[in-house]
Design an enzyme around this catalytic site. Structure first.
Site, mmCIF file in Angstrom:
data_model
loop_
_atom_site.group_PDB
_atom_site.id
_atom_site.type_symbol
_atom_site.label_atom_id
_atom_site.label_comp_id
_atom_site.label_asym_id
_atom_site.label_seq_id
_atom_site.Cartn_x
_atom_site.Cartn_y
_atom_site.Cartn_z
ATOM 1 N N ASN A 199 0.827 -1.214 0.000
ATOM 2 C CA ASN A 199 0.000 0.000 0.000
ATOM 3 C C ASN A 199 0.858 1.259 0.000
ATOM 4 O O ASN A 199 1.986 1.257 0.497
ATOM 5 C CB ASN A 199 -0.934 0.001 1.210
ATOM 6 C CG ASN A 199 -1.953 -1.120 1.127
ATOM 7 O OD1 ASN A 199 -2.135 -1.698 0.064
ATOM 8 N ND2 ASN A 199 -2.590 -1.433 2.236
ATOM 9 N N HIS A 203 6.061 -0.291 -2.384
ATOM 10 C CA HIS A 203 5.721 0.568 -3.530
ATOM 11 C C HIS A 203 5.797 2.047 -3.189
ATOM 12 O O HIS A 203 5.253 2.878 -3.921
ATOM 13 C CB HIS A 203 4.318 0.198 -4.053
ATOM 14 C CG HIS A 203 4.243 -1.215 -4.551
ATOM 15 N ND1 HIS A 203 3.074 -1.883 -4.771
ATOM 16 C CD2 HIS A 203 5.236 -2.085 -4.871
ATOM 17 C CE1 HIS A 203 3.332 -3.116 -5.205
ATOM 18 N NE2 HIS A 203 4.637 -3.262 -5.255
ATOM 19 N N CYS A 258 17.022 16.194 -9.477
ATOM 20 C CA CYS A 258 17.911 16.435 -8.323
ATOM 21 C C CYS A 258 17.542 15.580 -7.106
ATOM 22 O O CYS A 258 18.214 15.655 -6.082
ATOM 23 C CB CYS A 258 17.917 17.920 -7.959
ATOM 24 S SG CYS A 258 16.406 18.496 -7.165
HETATM 25 P P1 NAD Z 1 -5.761 -5.875 -4.994
HETATM 26 O O1 NAD Z 1 -6.773 -4.791 -5.218
HETATM 27 O O2 NAD Z 1 -5.260 -6.624 -6.176
HETATM 28 O O3 NAD Z 1 -6.399 -6.955 -4.013
HETATM 29 C C1 NAD Z 1 -7.058 -6.587 -2.835
HETATM 30 C C2 NAD Z 1 -7.716 -7.842 -2.264
HETATM 31 O O4 NAD Z 1 -8.216 -7.523 -0.970
HETATM 32 C C3 NAD Z 1 -8.890 -8.341 -3.101
HETATM 33 O O5 NAD Z 1 -8.782 -9.742 -3.297
HETATM 34 C C4 NAD Z 1 -10.094 -8.003 -2.245
HETATM 35 O O6 NAD Z 1 -11.163 -8.865 -2.437
HETATM 36 C C5 NAD Z 1 -9.533 -8.063 -0.853
HETATM 37 N N1 NAD Z 1 -10.243 -7.240 0.130
HETATM 38 C C6 NAD Z 1 -10.927 -6.079 -0.075
HETATM 39 N N2 NAD Z 1 -11.380 -5.596 1.090
HETATM 40 C C7 NAD Z 1 -10.987 -6.481 2.052
HETATM 41 C C8 NAD Z 1 -11.169 -6.534 3.469
HETATM 42 N N3 NAD Z 1 -11.841 -5.584 4.120
HETATM 43 N N4 NAD Z 1 -10.610 -7.571 4.128
HETATM 44 C C9 NAD Z 1 -9.934 -8.566 3.475
HETATM 45 N N5 NAD Z 1 -9.755 -8.560 2.133
HETATM 46 C C10 NAD Z 1 -10.266 -7.529 1.442
HETATM 47 O O7 NAD Z 1 -4.607 -5.230 -4.132
HETATM 48 P P2 NAD Z 1 -3.066 -5.607 -4.031
HETATM 49 O O8 NAD Z 1 -2.883 -7.086 -4.041
HETATM 50 O O9 NAD Z 1 -2.527 -4.796 -2.906
HETATM 51 O O10 NAD Z 1 -2.438 -5.069 -5.397
HETATM 52 C C11 NAD Z 1 -2.815 -3.800 -5.863
HETATM 53 C C12 NAD Z 1 -1.676 -2.868 -6.222
HETATM 54 O O11 NAD Z 1 -2.202 -1.544 -6.294
HETATM 55 C C13 NAD Z 1 -0.602 -2.801 -5.191
HETATM 56 O O12 NAD Z 1 0.592 -2.816 -5.888
HETATM 57 C C14 NAD Z 1 -0.770 -1.456 -4.468
HETATM 58 O O13 NAD Z 1 0.448 -0.752 -4.416
HETATM 59 C C15 NAD Z 1 -1.701 -0.654 -5.324
HETATM 60 N N6 NAD Z 1 -2.866 -0.083 -4.580
HETATM 61 C C16 NAD Z 1 -2.679 0.492 -3.337
HETATM 62 C C17 NAD Z 1 -3.766 0.984 -2.616
HETATM 63 C C18 NAD Z 1 -3.528 1.577 -1.235
HETATM 64 O O14 NAD Z 1 -2.424 2.053 -0.958
HETATM 65 N N7 NAD Z 1 -4.521 1.543 -0.331
HETATM 66 C C19 NAD Z 1 -5.050 0.918 -3.152
HETATM 67 C C20 NAD Z 1 -5.212 0.339 -4.430
HETATM 68 C C21 NAD Z 1 -4.105 -0.158 -5.130
#
Ligand code: NAD
Length: 254
Positions: free
Chosen positions: A83, A100, A111
């Site tokens: 995240n 990330h 710079c």
């Molecule tokens: P992803 O969106 O691919 O997967 C998230 C998973 O979490 C899904 O399978 C979903 O069903 C599950 N989920 C949703 N709410 C939940 C809950 N309350 N409890 C348990 N599970 C839950 O996310 P990822 O695998 O982190 O990959 C996404 C990429 O995008 C990452 O590289 C990340 O850096 C970026 N991203 C970051 C954020 C953030 O910083 N909050 C948000 C979106 C995407």
């Protein structure tokens, strides 16, 4: 310990691949496109201008707080997160690897000077007062939908020191996670008896590789996720539960 976007949905930040994620086509910027094309930067920053306040306002939820407490009680040796929302830090997780990066900083590509994202937001708003009032739909990671016309007129301020190109201090598509971070995360996997994954589809290799490494080393893998994940076949235990509900219960039961 590995977390993904699902850990922050209960704080109001959308994920990419959850059951409630809108099935809209998204087109996140590629690193090379961002560096090479001013229009790509106008598009990115015009969307980020309206996406950022929701990220800045978001607060840690019970999952973030439980994980910070599990670290303090010695049950978690470190937290690797995909995240970019800073919520683990806000909750008090101290041994934290942000694979990330973080949206809370921007960095000059020339710079390397860093600027606080909140300060940069003020400069974005000042340079684009017309852009602020346009309604936008919030998309994941501080992004939002914007009309093309507005994007074309968008003014992107440069670095305060050298007027270079500013980029959010996050890993874009087409960029690699810095190797020292990956190596440190591998060490934590080695030092642990088990890897707990919370709220990640594990579709992105940068997270999935730690599940693979944990299995290669004979460590247990526990996955807490709503819906399927790429790591399911490797998991010793899978909990189809909301992170913000199950993690406080885990904490209470210890
Ligand atoms: P992803 O969106 O691919 O997967 C998230 C998973 O979490 C899904 O399978 C979903 O069903 C599950 N989920 C949703 N709410 C939940 C809950 N309350 N409890 C348990 N599970 C839950 O996310 P990822 O695998 O982190 O990959 C996404 C990429 O995008 C990452 O590289 C990340 O850096 C970026 N991203 C970051 C954020 C953030 O910083 N909050 C948000 C979106 C995407």
């Amino acid at each position: 310990m590995l977390t993904g976007a699902g850990c922050s949905t209960e704080s109001g930040i959308p994920d990419y691949r959850g059951p409630e994620t809108a099935r809209r086509a998204r087109n996140p910027v590629q690193y090379r496109e961002f560096v090479a094309h001013p229009a790509a930067r106008q598009r990115y920053w015009s969307r980020s201008l309206v996406g950022w306040p929701a990220i800045a306002r978001a607060r840690p939820n019970p999952a973030h707080h439980a994980l910070a407490k599990l670290e303090r009680s010695g049950h978690i040796i470190g937290l690797v997160t995909q995240n970019v929302d800073d919520l683990h830090r806000a909750a008090g997780s101290a041994r934290l690897l942000e694979l990330h990066g973080s949206l809370s900083r921007v960095r000059c590509l020339s710079c390397r000077q860093e600027e606080d994202r909140a300060a940069f937001q003020a400069r974005l708003v000042e340079a684009n007062p017309h852009a602020v009032a346009v309604a936008a739909e919030l998309a994941p990671d501080g992004d939002a939908e914007r009309p093309d016309e507005l994007t074309r007129r968008f003014v992107v301020p440069g670095c305060l020191t050298c007027d270079g190109i500013l980029k959010p201090d996050v890993v874009f598509f087409g960029e690699n996670v810095p190797r020292p971070l990956v190596e440190e995360a591998y060490r934590w996997v080695e030092e642990s008896a088990a890897l707990l994954v919370v709220g990640s589809s594990l579709e992105v290799f940068s997270g999935y590789r730690f599940v693979r490494r944990a299995k290669e080393l004979g460590r247990r893998v526990v996955i807490v996720n709503l819906g399927p994940s790429r790591g399911d076949a490797l998991a010793d235990l899978r909990l189809e539960s909301k992170a913000g509900e199950v993690l406080p219960r885990v904490l209470d039961s210890l």
